[in-house]
Design a protein around this motif. Structure first.
Motif, PDB file in Angstrom:
ATOM      1  N   GLY A 256      39.616   6.297  14.993  1.00 28.62           N
ATOM      2  CA  GLY A 256      38.695   7.172  14.288  1.00 28.62           C
ATOM      3  C   GLY A 256      37.622   6.388  13.559  1.00 28.62           C
ATOM      4  N   VAL A 257      36.969   7.066  12.644  1.00 24.14           N
ATOM      5  CA  VAL A 257      35.911   6.448  11.836  1.00 24.14           C
ATOM      6  C   VAL A 257      36.063   6.956  10.408  1.00 24.14           C
ATOM      7  CG1 VAL A 257      33.405   6.357  11.426  1.00 24.14           C
ATOM      8  CG2 VAL A 257      34.295   6.233  13.767  1.00 24.14           C
ATOM      9  N   ILE A 258      35.853   6.074   9.443  1.00 28.86           N
ATOM     10  CA  ILE A 258      35.851   6.462   8.037  1.00 28.86           C
ATOM     11  C   ILE A 258      34.495   6.092   7.444  1.00 28.86           C
ATOM     12  CG2 ILE A 258      36.896   4.295   7.253  1.00 28.86           C
ATOM     13  CD1 ILE A 258      38.388   6.054   5.119  1.00 28.86           C
ATOM     14  N   SER A 259      33.946   6.973   6.632  1.00 35.15           N
ATOM     15  CA  SER A 259      32.631   6.730   6.057  1.00 35.15           C
ATOM     16  C   SER A 259      32.637   7.048   4.569  1.00 35.15           C
ATOM     17  CB  SER A 259      31.572   7.600   6.751  1.00 35.15           C
ATOM     18  OG  SER A 259      31.784   8.970   6.469  1.00 35.15           O
ATOM     19  N   VAL A 260      31.671   6.472   3.871  1.00 38.46           N
ATOM     20  CA  VAL A 260      31.410   6.803   2.469  1.00 38.46           C
ATOM     21  C   VAL A 260      29.933   7.105   2.340  1.00 38.46           C
ATOM     22  CG1 VAL A 260      31.427   6.007   0.080  1.00 38.46           C
ATOM     23  CG2 VAL A 260      33.297   5.365   1.615  1.00 38.46           C
ATOM     24  N   ILE A 261      29.614   8.295   1.818  1.00 41.51           N
ATOM     25  CA  ILE A 261      28.220   8.662   1.589  1.00 41.51           C
ATOM     26  C   ILE A 261      28.037   9.061   0.132  1.00 41.51           C
ATOM     27  CG2 ILE A 261      27.898   9.464   3.955  1.00 41.51           C
ATOM     28  CD1 ILE A 261      27.954  12.355   2.791  1.00 41.51           C
ATOM     29  N   GLU A 262      26.789   9.022  -0.299  1.00 42.78           N
ATOM     30  CA  GLU A 262      26.415   9.488  -1.628  1.00 42.78           C
ATOM     31  C   GLU A 262      25.361  10.569  -1.455  1.00 42.78           C
ATOM     32  OE1 GLU A 262      24.964   7.564  -5.929  1.00 42.78           O
ATOM     33  OE2 GLU A 262      25.091   6.327  -4.112  1.00 42.78           O
ATOM     34  N   VAL A 263      25.485  11.654  -2.197  1.00 42.28           N
ATOM     35  CA  VAL A 263      24.537  12.754  -2.122  1.00 42.28           C
ATOM     36  C   VAL A 263      23.868  12.923  -3.475  1.00 42.28           C
ATOM     37  CG1 VAL A 263      24.216  15.218  -1.686  1.00 42.28           C
ATOM     38  CG2 VAL A 263      25.874  13.919  -0.323  1.00 42.28           C
ATOM     39  N   PHE A 264      22.550  12.872  -3.478  1.00 42.78           N
ATOM     40  CA  PHE A 264      21.753  13.096  -4.689  1.00 42.78           C
ATOM     41  C   PHE A 264      21.239  14.526  -4.640  1.00 42.78           C
ATOM     42  CE2 PHE A 264      21.640   8.674  -3.555  1.00 42.78           C
ATOM     43  CZ  PHE A 264      21.725   7.984  -4.754  1.00 42.78           C
ATOM     44  N   HIS A 265      21.503  15.269  -5.713  1.00 39.57           N
ATOM     45  CA  HIS A 265      21.064  16.670  -5.755  1.00 39.57           C
ATOM     46  C   HIS A 265      20.638  16.991  -7.183  1.00 39.57           C
ATOM     47  CE1 HIS A 265      21.943  21.143  -4.574  1.00 39.57           C
ATOM     48  NE2 HIS A 265      20.669  20.855  -4.640  1.00 39.57           N
ATOM     49  N   GLY A 266      19.318  16.942  -7.404  1.00 38.88           N
ATOM     50  CA  GLY A 266      18.828  17.116  -8.760  1.00 38.88           C
ATOM     51  C   GLY A 266      19.334  15.991  -9.654  1.00 38.88           C
ATOM     52  N   ASP A 267      19.928  16.358 -10.779  1.00 38.98           N
ATOM     53  CA  ASP A 267      20.483  15.369 -11.703  1.00 38.98           C
ATOM     54  C   ASP A 267      21.910  14.979 -11.352  1.00 38.98           C
ATOM     55  OD1 ASP A 267      18.138  15.407 -13.176  1.00 38.98           O
ATOM     56  OD2 ASP A 267      18.847  17.020 -14.511  1.00 38.98           O
ATOM     57  N   GLN A 268      22.460  15.568 -10.313  1.00 38.33           N
ATOM     58  CA  GLN A 268      23.849  15.308  -9.949  1.00 38.33           C
ATOM     59  C   GLN A 268      23.950  14.323  -8.795  1.00 38.33           C
ATOM     60  OE1 GLN A 268      24.977  19.583  -9.381  1.00 38.33           O
ATOM     61  NE2 GLN A 268      26.625  19.077 -10.816  1.00 38.33           N
ATOM     62  N   ARG A 269      25.072  13.600  -8.787  1.00 36.78           N
ATOM     63  CA  ARG A 269      25.387  12.700  -7.684  1.00 36.78           C
ATOM     64  C   ARG A 269      26.819  12.940  -7.271  1.00 36.78           C
ATOM     65  NH1 ARG A 269      23.946   7.057 -10.259  1.00 36.78           N
ATOM     66  NH2 ARG A 269      24.977   6.263  -8.389  1.00 36.78           N
ATOM     67  N   PHE A 270      27.019  12.997  -5.960  1.00 37.13           N
ATOM     68  CA  PHE A 270      28.348  13.222  -5.410  1.00 37.13           C
ATOM     69  C   PHE A 270      28.660  12.130  -4.390  1.00 37.13           C
ATOM     70  CE2 PHE A 270      26.229  17.263  -6.246  1.00 37.13           C
ATOM     71  CZ  PHE A 270      27.122  17.876  -7.122  1.00 37.13           C
ATOM     72  N   TYR A 271      29.938  11.871  -4.231  1.00 42.52           N
ATOM     73  CA  TYR A 271      30.407  10.946  -3.212  1.00 42.52           C
ATOM     74  C   TYR A 271      31.364  11.668  -2.288  1.00 42.52           C
ATOM     75  CZ  TYR A 271      28.535   7.223  -6.175  1.00 42.52           C
ATOM     76  OH  TYR A 271      27.704   6.430  -6.914  1.00 42.52           O
ATOM     77  N   ALA A 272      31.340  11.281  -1.013  1.00 44.00           N
ATOM     78  CA  ALA A 272      32.299  11.837  -0.059  1.00 44.00           C
ATOM     79  C   ALA A 272      32.869  10.709   0.786  1.00 44.00           C
ATOM     80  CB  ALA A 272      31.651  12.879   0.838  1.00 44.00           C
ATOM     81  N   SER A 273      34.187  10.700   0.900  1.00 39.56           N
ATOM     82  CA  SER A 273      34.865   9.833   1.856  1.00 39.56           C
ATOM     83  C   SER A 273      35.319  10.719   3.001  1.00 39.56           C
ATOM     84  CB  SER A 273      36.066   9.140   1.206  1.00 39.56           C
ATOM     85  OG  SER A 273      36.779   8.377   2.155  1.00 39.56           O
TER      86      SER A 273
END
Length: 314
Positions: A256-273
Motif C-alpha cells: 500500500g501507500v501511506i501519506s501525510v498531508i496538511e490542509v490550510f483552511h482560513g485560520d485553521q490547519r489540519f493534518y491527515a495520515s
C-alpha cells in the motif's frame, strides 16, 4: 562528447539566454505553424530561464555557437507542478524526464539531437533514474518516430490543459527491472496525482484513480464512504478556501501507500495520515486519521520531560 564537430556540455552561466530562447523558438516554429501550441513555441525569456535553472540543461555547441539544447528534470512536485497530475509518470521519484528539446532547424538530421538524447540518458542514469520519460504531441508523427528509433515506448496518453492536441508519454528504461504500472513507486505516484487533482478541484481526474467500489473510512469520526462517487462528493462539497500541502508519500511493505498531508483552511490547519490500498492499479480503500493543529498543553515542558522541544523543525 563530440559528434560532427559538436560538443555536448552542460549549460554555462555565460551562455546567452536570449539566444537560447530564440533557438528554441526556431526549432518549434514548424510545430506551431501546424497548430500544435507547444509551450516552447513562444515561451518567454523568463520561462526559459526558469526551466533551465530548475533542471539539468545540456547544450550542443558548434564552432562556439549553441545549436541545440534539452533540459532534464527530476520528478515533479505535486505541491508546485499540479498540472502534471494528468499522468503518474512525471510524479515518480525514480523517473527523470526531458523537455524543451531543440536543435537549430538548419542543422537537424545531422546527429546533434541523437547526441543530446544520449547525453541526457547518461546523466539520468548517473543520477539513479530507472527510466527517462518525455511527452510529445500525438500529431507530430516525425517526433514519435524519432523517439521510437531511440528506444522510447508509449506508456500513456494525456490531454494537457490549454493544449490543442493530445500528447503521448514515452518511456525508456535505463536499468532492470523497468518501472511498471504495478510497482510500489507507481502507486506512490498515483497518490501524488490524487492529491494534486484535489488541489486543482479536478474531480474527474481524482475519480479516475479510484475503483468504482472504492471505500474510505474516517477513523476519528467513524464515517464511512462506500463508493468512489461518495468519496469525491464529500470533498467536492467541502466549504471552499482550503489548500493542500503534501508532506510525504511512502510505499508500505504490504503493497500500500501511506501519506501525510496538511490542509490550510482560513485560520485553521489540519493534518491527515492516510493509508491507501490498491487493486489492479486503482485506489480501492483509504483510511484516514485527521487531526487539528493546536498548541501543546502547558504541562509538557522540557524542564520536566528532558529531551523535548516544540516547533516543526526536525
Amino acid at each position: 562528447m563530440a559528434l560532427h564537430d559538436s560538443l555536448i556540455r552542460p549549460l554555462d552561466a555565460a551562455d546567452d539566454m536570449v539566444a537560447l530562447t530564440a533557438l528554441i523558438h526556431r526549432a518549434y516554429a514548424p510545430l506551431g505553424a501546424a497548430g500544435m501550441n507547444f509551450t516552447a513555441v513562444d515561451q518567454t525569456l523568463e520561462q526559459t530561464r526558469f526551466r533551465v535553472e530548475h533542471g539539468h540543461c545540456l547544450v550542443a555547441e558548434q564552432h562556439g555557437r549553441v545549436v541545440g539544447t534539452l533540459t532534464l528534470d527530476q520528478a515533479y512536485d505535486p505541491n508546485v507542478h499540479g498540472w502534471a497530475r494528468a499522468t503518474p509518470w512525471f510524479f515518480r521519484q525514480d523517473v527523470m524526464h526531458l523537455h524543451q528539446f531543440a536543435v537549430d532547424p538548419a542543422l537537424q538530421a545531422q546527429g546533434i539531437g541523437a547526441a543530446l538524447l544520449a547525453a541526457a540518458q547518461q546523466a539520468a542514469h548517473e543520477r539513479g533514474a530507472r527510466a527517462l520519460a518525455l511527452d510529445t504531441a500525438l500529431p507530430a508523427a516525425h517526433l514519435l518516430a524519432f523517439y521510437r528509433r531511440h528506444g522510447f515506448a508509449e506508456v500513456a496518453q494525456v490531454q494537457w490543459d490549454a493544449k490543442h492536441y493530445r500528447s503521448t508519454v514515452m518511456l525508456k528504461a535505463l536499468s532492470a527491472p523497468p518501472p511498471a504500472l504495478d510497482d510500489a513507486e507507481h502507486r506512490c505516484a498515483i497518490v501524488r496525482c490524487f492529491f494534486a487533482s484535489f488541489q486543482a478541484r479536478d474531480w474527474l481526474a481524482a475519480r479516475a484513480l479510484l475503483r468504482d467500489d472504492a471505500r474510505m473510512h474516517w477513523l476519528a469520526s467513524e464515517e464511512h464512504f462506500d463508493d468512489a462517487d461518495a468519496i469525491i462528493r464529500v470533498n467536492a462539497i467541502y466549504p471552499e478556501g482550503w489548500r493542500i500541502h503534501v508532506h510525504s508519500v511512502e510505499a508500505t511493505l504490504a503493497g500500500g501507500v501511506i501519506s501525510v498531508i496538511e490542509v490550510f483552511h482560513g485560520d485553521q490547519r489540519f493534518y491527515a495520515s492516510s493509508q491507501f490500498t490498491f487493486t489492479q492499479g486503482l485506489i480501492a480503500f483509504i483510511q484516514e486519521i485527521w487531526a487539528t493543529r493546536e498548541d501543546p498543553p502547558a504541562w509538557r515542558q522540557a524542564s520536566i520531560l528532558g529531551a523535548y522541544r516544540r516547533g516543526s523543525a526536525h
